[in-house]
Design a protein around this motif. Structure first.
Motif, PDB file in Angstrom:
ATOM      1  N   MET A 255       0.855  -1.190   0.000  1.00  0.00           N
ATOM      2  CA  MET A 255       0.000   0.000   0.000  1.00  0.00           C
ATOM      3  C   MET A 255       0.886   1.234   0.000  1.00  0.00           C
ATOM      4  O   MET A 255       1.837   1.330   0.790  1.00  0.00           O
ATOM      5  N   ASN A 256       0.581   2.173  -0.871  1.00  0.00           N
ATOM      6  CA  ASN A 256       1.296   3.442  -0.954  1.00  0.00           C
ATOM      7  C   ASN A 256       0.849   4.340   0.204  1.00  0.00           C
ATOM      8  O   ASN A 256      -0.322   4.719   0.299  1.00  0.00           O
ATOM      9  N   LEU A 257       1.776   4.690   1.088  1.00  0.00           N
ATOM     10  CA  LEU A 257       1.401   5.409   2.314  1.00  0.00           C
ATOM     11  C   LEU A 257       1.021   6.860   2.053  1.00  0.00           C
ATOM     12  O   LEU A 257       0.230   7.450   2.792  1.00  0.00           O
ATOM     13  N   GLU A 258       1.582   7.432   1.007  1.00  0.00           N
ATOM     14  CA  GLU A 258       1.220   8.801   0.636  1.00  0.00           C
ATOM     15  C   GLU A 258      -0.260   8.847   0.219  1.00  0.00           C
ATOM     16  O   GLU A 258      -1.011   9.729   0.644  1.00  0.00           O
ATOM     17  N   VAL A 259      -0.628   7.880  -0.602  1.00  0.00           N
ATOM     18  CA  VAL A 259      -2.032   7.806  -1.037  1.00  0.00           C
ATOM     19  C   VAL A 259      -2.932   7.571   0.173  1.00  0.00           C
ATOM     20  O   VAL A 259      -4.004   8.180   0.309  1.00  0.00           O
ATOM     21  N   LEU A 260      -2.479   6.715   1.069  1.00  0.00           N
ATOM     22  CA  LEU A 260      -3.266   6.431   2.270  1.00  0.00           C
ATOM     23  C   LEU A 260      -3.495   7.710   3.079  1.00  0.00           C
ATOM     24  O   LEU A 260      -4.613   8.022   3.496  1.00  0.00           O
ATOM     25  N   LYS A 261      -2.429   8.485   3.271  1.00  0.00           N
ATOM     26  CA  LYS A 261      -2.557   9.702   4.088  1.00  0.00           C
ATOM     27  C   LYS A 261      -3.440  10.740   3.402  1.00  0.00           C
ATOM     28  O   LYS A 261      -4.261  11.396   4.041  1.00  0.00           O
ATOM     29  N   LYS A 262      -3.266  10.881   2.094  1.00  0.00           N
ATOM     30  CA  LYS A 262      -4.160  11.800   1.374  1.00  0.00           C
ATOM     31  C   LYS A 262      -5.599  11.289   1.424  1.00  0.00           C
ATOM     32  O   LYS A 262      -6.542  12.066   1.492  1.00  0.00           O
ATOM     33  N   GLY A 263      -5.729   9.968   1.375  1.00  0.00           N
ATOM     34  CA  GLY A 263      -7.065   9.358   1.445  1.00  0.00           C
ATOM     35  C   GLY A 263      -7.771   9.709   2.745  1.00  0.00           C
ATOM     36  O   GLY A 263      -8.984   9.936   2.760  1.00  0.00           O
ATOM     37  N   ILE A 264      -7.012   9.772   3.824  1.00  0.00           N
ATOM     38  CA  ILE A 264      -7.604  10.149   5.117  1.00  0.00           C
ATOM     39  C   ILE A 264      -8.169  11.565   5.025  1.00  0.00           C
ATOM     40  O   ILE A 264      -9.289  11.839   5.450  1.00  0.00           O
ATOM     41  N   ARG A 265      -7.379  12.459   4.417  1.00  0.00           N
ATOM     42  CA  ARG A 265      -7.841  13.857   4.332  1.00  0.00           C
ATOM     43  C   ARG A 265      -9.067  13.974   3.433  1.00  0.00           C
ATOM     44  O   ARG A 265      -9.982  14.742   3.714  1.00  0.00           O
ATOM     45  N   VAL A 266      -9.074  13.187   2.357  1.00  0.00           N
ATOM     46  CA  VAL A 266     -10.254  13.197   1.480  1.00  0.00           C
ATOM     47  C   VAL A 266     -11.475  12.709   2.256  1.00  0.00           C
ATOM     48  O   VAL A 266     -12.538  13.340   2.247  1.00  0.00           O
ATOM     49  N   SER A 267     -11.312  11.587   2.940  1.00  0.00           N
ATOM     50  CA  SER A 267     -12.440  11.020   3.683  1.00  0.00           C
ATOM     51  C   SER A 267     -12.958  12.012   4.729  1.00  0.00           C
ATOM     52  O   SER A 267     -14.170  12.195   4.889  1.00  0.00           O
ATOM     53  N   LYS A 268     -12.030  12.683   5.432  1.00  0.00           N
ATOM     54  CA  LYS A 268     -12.447  13.676   6.443  1.00  0.00           C
ATOM     55  C   LYS A 268     -13.289  14.776   5.814  1.00  0.00           C
ATOM     56  O   LYS A 268     -14.327  15.159   6.336  1.00  0.00           O
ATOM     57  N   LYS A 269     -12.786  15.289   4.683  1.00  0.00           N
ATOM     58  CA  LYS A 269     -13.515  16.384   4.031  1.00  0.00           C
ATOM     59  C   LYS A 269     -14.904  15.938   3.573  1.00  0.00           C
ATOM     60  O   LYS A 269     -15.872  16.685   3.682  1.00  0.00           O
ATOM     61  N   VAL A 270     -14.966  14.722   3.050  1.00  0.00           N
ATOM     62  CA  VAL A 270     -16.258  14.220   2.565  1.00  0.00           C
ATOM     63  C   VAL A 270     -17.231  14.070   3.735  1.00  0.00           C
ATOM     64  O   VAL A 270     -18.387  14.523   3.680  1.00  0.00           O
ATOM     65  N   LEU A 271     -16.750  13.463   4.821  1.00  0.00           N
ATOM     66  CA  LEU A 271     -17.629  13.239   5.975  1.00  0.00           C
ATOM     67  C   LEU A 271     -18.058  14.573   6.598  1.00  0.00           C
ATOM     68  O   LEU A 271     -19.207  14.739   7.006  1.00  0.00           O
ATOM     69  N   GLU A 272     -17.126  15.505   6.639  1.00  0.00           N
ATOM     70  CA  GLU A 272     -17.465  16.834   7.178  1.00  0.00           C
ATOM     71  C   GLU A 272     -18.527  17.523   6.333  1.00  0.00           C
ATOM     72  O   GLU A 272     -19.445  18.143   6.856  1.00  0.00           O
ATOM     73  N   ALA A 273     -18.359  17.393   5.020  1.00  0.00           N
ATOM     74  CA  ALA A 273     -19.344  18.020   4.130  1.00  0.00           C
ATOM     75  C   ALA A 273     -20.722  17.407   4.323  1.00  0.00           C
ATOM     76  O   ALA A 273     -21.729  18.121   4.372  1.00  0.00           O
ATOM     77  N   ILE A 274     -20.745  16.083   4.463  1.00  0.00           N
ATOM     78  CA  ILE A 274     -22.049  15.421   4.661  1.00  0.00           C
ATOM     79  C   ILE A 274     -22.646  15.872   6.006  1.00  0.00           C
ATOM     80  O   ILE A 274     -23.832  16.187   6.093  1.00  0.00           O
ATOM     81  N   ALA A 275     -21.804  15.927   7.028  1.00  0.00           N
ATOM     82  CA  ALA A 275     -22.288  16.345   8.358  1.00  0.00           C
ATOM     83  C   ALA A 275     -22.778  17.788   8.327  1.00  0.00           C
ATOM     84  O   ALA A 275     -23.787  18.130   8.950  1.00  0.00           O
ATOM     85  N   GLY A 276     -22.073  18.603   7.566  1.00  0.00           N
ATOM     86  CA  GLY A 276     -22.418  20.032   7.516  1.00  0.00           C
ATOM     87  C   GLY A 276     -23.725  20.303   6.783  1.00  0.00           C
ATOM     88  O   GLY A 276     -24.240  21.406   6.822  1.00  0.00           O
ATOM     89  N   GLY A 277     -24.253  19.265   6.131  1.00  0.00           N
ATOM     90  CA  GLY A 277     -25.541  19.400   5.429  1.00  0.00           C
ATOM     91  C   GLY A 277     -25.437  20.376   4.312  1.00  0.00           C
ATOM     92  O   GLY A 277     -26.187  21.271   4.078  1.00  0.00           O
TER      93      GLY A 277
END
Ligand code: BES
Ligand code: MN
Length: 457
Positions: A435-457
């Motif tokens: 697993m590419n760790l750079e992609v993994l770390k960026k993936g975390i930031r993407v997931s956070k932003k997506v979840l935040e956007a959904i939470a923010g309605g």
């Protein structure tokens, strides 16, 4: 926040091979790992028993008015075989050159960890985050998810009130260019056995008098495709959908080169259905593949026999409205019809899953009635990937299968946002998976932003 790399390594040390019952302990260890981690994050964990490998269900409840996201992943992995081709131990994760090497690093423990870490960080930063989250981590994905359909049906009421499913268990072409997967191929698999004489025969005494089951099997197998690589079974292609212009444009933007692809595979030539590029064939067309074939003597030297038996394993990948049950029956019937006299044939169906397709917002054929929170999730995903990875994502169908995603659509009426976090060089299902760790770390930031956007309605 937990130490991401240490936690991932810990998970990878559990040899959770679902297909082989001698790995029960690894399966249990992996479940315990997940349930401890989710508990530490303050989620309520339930281990749901199934006929085979229990499901890990972890929940963050909240106000019923809050959006509700199901995050899917699988804790089972493929066998490590052939183990002798691994440069390091498959279940002793090693960090090297920005990667973690271990079976399951990419499929699926790394990518699923991106979402787990994202939720852990979000809840730490904002314990009041107005979002309900259900992690659904299954242990039977690599063997066709036999327990998931009954589970979804049992829990329909509770799960169908979610807004969408989020997951990362699909491919992106490179660490610079991410893909949001909008389609998966369906699948149906079967075992075929041909039986000739009641035991192996001396080929000098009997050869020439009886139908050799290996020959018969080869003839039948060879008859299933024509020279253009088209499956010759009437009705096989019924239900294959047209490819939209925007899909072809996305594929063009992907800019795959046939010569590079050949080099990657170590091949001089490719063999896709006449009239289609290999890249179209992988994503948009069904296949009938022989996964294995055997019969007779396989040892050193020679052995002059007419073997008693021959076998093959077949899988078909499906698209559009092709029904796995129906296509499986068509293939079975064709094999029965084509088996010569003198051979007893047995065809046994294995697991199956339907194809899946979701048209994202902003495309000419996007559904007008797409639920607002799903639309928002797609838009947030596009935006988050564009900012973390420099390039906007491509929206592409994928050739692989995750049968549960169509089941979730059919049983719970929920669509999935699939963010591809593994790469072609990650060696999925092969030796030296990583697993590419750079992609993994960026993936975390993407997931956070997506979840935040959904939470923010
Ligand atoms: N993560 C893969 C599916 C996948 C592979 C998606 C490559 C995109 C690109 C998944 O774990 C998998 O291997 N699924 C099996 C399903 C089967 C066993 C029912 C597959 O596709 O063969
Ligand atoms: Mn997977």
């Amino acid at each position: 926040m937990f130490d991401l790399i240490e936690k991932l390594k810990e998970h990878l040390r559990h040899a959770s091979v679902s297909t082989d019952s001698s790995f029960k302990q690894g399966m249990a260890g992996s479940r315990t790992f997940l349930s401890d981690l989710f508990s530490e994050m303050g989620l309520s964990v339930e281990i749901v028993d199934t006929d085979l490998h229990p499901i890990v269900l972890a929940k963050r409840g909240g106000d019923p008015k809050w959006p509700h996201v199901i995050i899917y992943g699988h804790y089972d992995v493929q066998p490590a075989d052939p183990v002798e081709l691994w440069k390091t131990e498959p279940f002793s994760p090693i960090e090297k050159d920005g990667r973690i090497y271990a079976r399951g690093a990419a499929d699926n423990k790394g990518p699923q960890m991106a979402h787990i870490a994202a939720v852990a960080e979000l809840l730490e930063e904002n314990p009041e985050l107005p979002l309900r989250i259900t992690f659904l981590i299954e242990g039977e994905e690599e063997i066709g998810s036999p327990s998931l359909l009954p589970f979804l049906e049992n829990r329909r009421e509770e799960l169908s009130e979610a807004d969408l499913v989020l997951l990362s268990d699909t491919l992106s072409p490179s660490a610079e260019q991410l893909v949001v997967t909008v389609g998966l191929r369906g699948i149906v698999v079967m075992d075929v056995e041909f039986e000739g004489p009641n035991s192996d025969l001396h080929s000098g005494l009997h050869g020439g008098a009886v139908y050799n089951p290996v020959q018969a099997l080869c003839e039948v197998c060879a008859s299933l495709h024509d020279e253009g690589n088209r499956v010759t079974i009437p009705g096989f292609y019924d239900g294959v959908t047209e490819v939209e212009d925007w899909e072809r444009e996305e594929l063009e933007r992907l800019g795959s080169s046939e010569s590079e692809y050949k080099r990657f595979l170590g091949l001089d030539s490719l063999h896709s259905l006449d009239g289609y590029t290999p890249f179209e064939a992988i994503r948009y067309l069904p296949t009938l593949e022989f996964n294995g074939i055997g019969g007779g003597y396989q040892g050193e030297g020679s052995k002059t026999i007419v073997p008693a038996k021959a076998m093959t394993k077949i899988s078909c990948r499906l698209v559009g409205s092709q029904d796995p049950e129906h296509v499986g029956e068509l293939v079975k019937q064709a094999i029965l019809d084509r088996t010569p006299e003198g051979i007893k044939v047995r065809v046994e169906m294995g697991h199956k899953g339907a194809p899946y397709l979701v048209v994202p917002p902003g495309k000419p054929n996007s559904p007008g009635d797409m639920p607002a929170r799903l639309k928002q999730a797609f838009e947030a995903t596009e935006k988050a990937i564009s900012s973390e990875f420099d390039k906007p994502p491509l929206f592409l169908r994928e050739g692989g299968s995750i049968p549960i995603i169509a089941d979730i659509k059919n049983v719970l009426a929920l669509d999935s946002v699939m963010i591809g976090l593994f790469l072609p060089e990650d060696n999925l299902h092969a030796p030296n998976e990583s697993m590419n760790l750079e992609v993994l770390k960026k993936g975390i930031r993407v997931s956070k932003k997506v979840l935040e956007a959904i939470a923010g309605g």
